[in-house]
Design a protein around this motif. Structure first.
Motif, PDB file in Angstrom:
ATOM      1  N   GLY A   1       0.812  -1.215   0.000  1.00 37.38           N
ATOM      2  CA  GLY A   1       0.000   0.000   0.000  1.00 37.38           C
ATOM      3  C   GLY A   1       0.846   1.265   0.000  1.00 37.38           C
ATOM      4  O   GLY A   1       0.540   2.223  -0.704  1.00 37.38           O
TER       5      GLY A   1
ATOM      6  N   CYS B   1      -6.164   6.133  -3.966  1.00 40.04           N
ATOM      7  CA  CYS B   1      -7.279   5.583  -3.182  1.00 40.04           C
ATOM      8  C   CYS B   1      -7.076   4.090  -2.914  1.00 40.04           C
ATOM      9  O   CYS B   1      -7.335   3.606  -1.809  1.00 40.04           O
ATOM     10  N   ALA B   2      -6.597   3.362  -3.911  1.00 40.77           N
ATOM     11  CA  ALA B   2      -6.378   1.926  -3.742  1.00 40.77           C
ATOM     12  C   ALA B   2      -5.287   1.663  -2.711  1.00 40.77           C
ATOM     13  O   ALA B   2      -5.392   0.730  -1.905  1.00 40.77           O
TER      14      ALA B   2
ATOM     15  N   THR C   1      -4.574   3.535  -0.163  1.00 40.35           N
ATOM     16  CA  THR C   1      -5.165   3.833   1.140  1.00 40.35           C
ATOM     17  C   THR C   1      -6.029   2.680   1.615  1.00 40.35           C
ATOM     18  O   THR C   1      -6.003   2.309   2.793  1.00 40.35           O
ATOM     19  N   ILE C   2      -6.791   2.087   0.712  1.00 37.02           N
ATOM     20  CA  ILE C   2      -7.620   0.930   1.061  1.00 37.02           C
ATOM     21  C   ILE C   2      -6.755  -0.241   1.505  1.00 37.02           C
ATOM     22  O   ILE C   2      -7.087  -0.958   2.452  1.00 37.02           O
TER      23      ILE C   2
ATOM     24  N   PRO D   1      -7.601  -3.949  -4.546  1.00 31.24           N
ATOM     25  CA  PRO D   1      -6.734  -2.825  -4.934  1.00 31.24           C
ATOM     26  C   PRO D   1      -5.524  -3.281  -5.745  1.00 31.24           C
ATOM     27  O   PRO D   1      -5.089  -2.568  -6.657  1.00 31.24           O
TER      28      PRO D   1
ATOM     29  N   ALA E   1      -5.388   0.453   5.005  1.00 32.17           N
ATOM     30  CA  ALA E   1      -6.478   0.314   5.971  1.00 32.17           C
ATOM     31  C   ALA E   1      -6.816  -1.159   6.209  1.00 32.17           C
ATOM     32  O   ALA E   1      -7.081  -1.567   7.338  1.00 32.17           O
ATOM     33  N   GLY E   2      -6.793  -1.964   5.162  1.00 35.49           N
ATOM     34  CA  GLY E   2      -7.073  -3.388   5.310  1.00 35.49           C
ATOM     35  C   GLY E   2      -6.028  -4.120   6.115  1.00 35.49           C
ATOM     36  O   GLY E   2      -6.302  -5.153   6.726  1.00 35.49           O
TER      37      GLY E   2
ATOM     38  N   HIS F   1      -9.231  -6.575   0.813  1.00 38.34           N
ATOM     39  CA  HIS F   1      -8.511  -5.303   0.820  1.00 38.34           C
ATOM     40  C   HIS F   1      -7.127  -5.429   0.197  1.00 38.34           C
ATOM     41  O   HIS F   1      -6.495  -4.411  -0.095  1.00 38.34           O
TER      42      HIS F   1
END
Length: 138
Positions: free
Chosen positions: A28, A59-60, A62-63, A83, A66-67, A79
């Motif tokens: 990420g 955005c991907a 960040t996802i 992405p 977060a996952g 997650h």
């Protein structure tokens, strides 16, 4: 299946990290950094990733980060995989677009992939590989 571990008494501690957390954070962050770097190098300058598809990869990334902080493996798998595949598709599309523009203008070597595109593609590879690792651990 429970993510609550008993420490001997009535108190419990919730585990946040899972088998793919480190890979998801690394992948990420690679995608986040790659999104901000130049994606296309031209003779007159560089084109930033944020000017186009880099916003989607931002955005991907960040996802994915977060996952990595979710304690549930199935949610973390999604997650990591979604992405990773999305960024891989965007990177492949940008590479094909560079090749198409170079072929149509007969200017091979004028448009080159930038370091951001390479870093984002590497992050996508790390995320897909981490998703496969999470899936194998279940």
């Amino acid at each position: 299946m429970s993510s609550v571990t008993s420490t001997g008494g009535a108190t419990g501690r919730r585990r946040i990290m899972h088998v793919g957390s480190v890979g998801m954070i690394f992948g990420g962050l690679l995608i986040l950094v790659g999104s901000l770097l130049p994606w296309v190098s031209t003779p007159v300058g560089h084109l930033s990733g944020v000017a186009g598809a880099g916003l989607w990869t931002l955005c991907a990334g960040t996802i994915a980060v977060a996952g990595a902080l979710l304690p549930y493996r199935r949610v973390a798998f999604a997650h990591a995989l979604l992405p990773g595949i999305a960024v891989a598709v965007l990177v492949a599309w940008q590479l094909l677009r560079i090749a198409q523009l170079s072929a149509s203008t007969d200017s091979w070597g004028s448009l080159l992939p930038g370091i951001g595109l390479v870093v984002a593609g590497g992050g996508a590879f790390v995320l897909v590989r981490t998703a496969l690792r999470i899936r194998a651990a279940e």
